[in-house]
Design a protein around this motif. Structure first.
Motif, PDB file in Angstrom:
ATOM      1  N   TYR A 245      31.342  45.185  38.866  1.00  0.00           N
ATOM      2  CA  TYR A 245      32.519  45.851  39.406  1.00  0.00           C
ATOM      3  C   TYR A 245      32.974  46.951  38.446  1.00  0.00           C
ATOM      4  CZ  TYR A 245      32.793  41.709  42.397  1.00  0.00           C
ATOM      5  OH  TYR A 245      32.509  40.710  43.281  1.00  0.00           O
ATOM      6  N   ASP A 249      37.363  48.996  41.406  1.00  0.00           N
ATOM      7  CA  ASP A 249      37.245  47.770  42.198  1.00  0.00           C
ATOM      8  C   ASP A 249      38.211  46.700  41.707  1.00  0.00           C
ATOM      9  OD1 ASP A 249      35.193  49.022  43.582  1.00  0.00           O
ATOM     10  OD2 ASP A 249      33.648  48.220  42.248  1.00  0.00           O
ATOM     11  N   ARG A 253      40.743  45.398  44.532  1.00  0.00           N
ATOM     12  CA  ARG A 253      40.602  44.019  45.003  1.00  0.00           C
ATOM     13  C   ARG A 253      41.689  43.103  44.462  1.00  0.00           C
ATOM     14  NH1 ARG A 253      35.302  42.570  46.826  1.00  0.00           N
ATOM     15  NH2 ARG A 253      33.930  44.384  46.978  1.00  0.00           N
TER      16      ARG A 253
END
Length: 402
Positions: A245, A249, A253
């Motif tokens: 990631y 991200d 997220r």
């Protein structure tokens, strides 16, 4: 003579045509070169404005804001991300640059010192991301005692600074403030959690070694920072040593974990001011978090299948609790007293069974009472005996005779 004149005229005509073709070819090449030069100038302007990130990349990675017509509800949340939390450690490590990998604060400081990333003042709950509140980088470095030197090519309009890796106070940035927006979109009927800005916080103690004081440095808009965060891969946990990631991200997220220290309100007060007691403040934080997570789920009436599933789950939970209580009583059936005699714990088991069937017993008792009342109401009243009727008829006959 006439022949000589004809040859000279022909030669002049050939020379004129030759010069014309040369002029046309030169004109075509000049026009094409002008077009190429214009394209290269545009590319140079884009690169000089944001080296490494073009305008197209910025538009691609910028968050697509919901229009006011589709936005039905919004709430602004401030979180405190402490880097000693295991979920937030990817923002702190590595402390030093290792194989080209940098932590979040080093990336921010490198972009800020090179005048590639605008930052804004920390106004304690009144964040205004306009040119009026842009931070002067030189004053900011002087205020936090960060050593620097003018970089090559620095000008008054485009100031750039060079900071050595050892002079970047990355080990003192032990927390971040995060500005979130929770929005409900009527098109998708879902709630979105968007990170709008990030603020690094310095933790510095005095010369006497007292408790560290926190100094918020500046706000960085995530839309401006996101294109650079997509270029840095990070480790999320210790179970997988392969970076899968990016920092972008990580924030998109919502992999971080932080306490709510403030919500936008009319009085502009923090949670500590509204709830001085720590226990009350913790309960208020949990309540706000639950309302945010359950907001879109409470807008709709549950379907028949959902109601049945919830009822079955509740009954299974009650049955599991009763089975666990029976198992505990069966495990404690026998126990030894001081004289060595075996004492039966069956009465405790009977009590558990009686409590388990208390609801049924109460229901049956109420039913029996209702039946008894109904029978008592329907029972006819006792009338006079037949003999009395006959006697009354005899007296009437005697009176008639008289």
């Amino acid at each position: 003579m006439k022949a000589i004149a004809k040859y000279t005229l022909a030669a002049l005509a050939l020379m004129a045509t030759a010069f014309g073709t040369v002029a046309q070819t030169d004109g075509g090449s000049s026009s094409s070169s002008i077009v190429r030069r214009g394209g290269s100038d545009r590319g140079k302007k884009q690169q000089s404005a944001t080296p490494g990130v073009t305008e197209r990349m910025q538009q691609r990675f910028s968050s697509q804001e919901t229009s006011d017509a589709d936005r039905m509800w919004m709430r602004v949340i401030y979180r405190d991300l402490k880097l000693d939390n295991p979920k937030n450690m990817p923002l702190y490590f590595p402390e030093e640059v290792v194989d080209g990998q940098e932590n979040l604060f080093r990336i921010i400081m490198r972009l800020v010192s090179d005048n590639q990333l605008p930052v804004y003042e920390y106004l304690d709950g009144k964040e205004i991301f306009t040119d009026q509140y842009k931070v002067n980088v030189k004053d900011m470095l002087d205020r936090f005692h960060v050593l620097y030197a003018p970089a090559k090519g620095s000008t008054e309009k485009n100031p750039r600074f060079q900071i050595e890796e050892s002079d970047v106070p990355a080990n003192e940035v032990l927390s971040y403030f995060v500005l979130e927006k929770w929005e409900f979109d009527s098109r998708t009927n879902k709630t979105r959690r968007i990170v709008e800005a990030v603020c690094p916080v310095l933790h510095r103690s005095d010369d006497f070694g007292g408790e560290a004081v926190r100094y918020p440095m500046f706000w960085v808009k995530m839309d401006n920072l996101r294109p650079y965060l997509t270029q840095q891969y990070i480790f999320i946990d210790d179970d997988n040593n392969l970076p899968k990631y990016t920092y972008a991200d990580y924030f998109a997220r919502n992999m971080y974990d932080g306490d709510i220290y403030k919500t936008r309100n009319l009085a502009n007060k923090s949670m500590m001011q509204l709830y001085p007691d720590p226990d009350d403040r913790e309960r208020a934080q949990d309540s706000i978090q639950n309302r945010l997570e359950q907001f879109d789920k409470k807008l709709w009436v549950p379907s028949r299948e959902e109601v049945i599933a919830a009822r079955e789950a509740r009954e299974e939970a009650e049955a599991a609790a009763e089975a666990a209580a029976e198992a505990e009583t069966e495990n404690a059936i026998t126990s030894r007293d001081g004289e060595g005699e075996v004492v039966d714990a069956a009465p405790a088991k009977k009590e558990v069974r009686s409590t388990r069937g208390s609801r049924r017993a109460k229901a049956s008792a109420t039913k029996d009472k209702d039946k008894a009342k109904s029978k008592a109401k329907k029972k006819p009243k006792a009338g006079k005996p037949k003999a009395a009727k006959s006697s009354s008829s005899a007296t009437r006959s005697v009176r008639r005779r008289k």
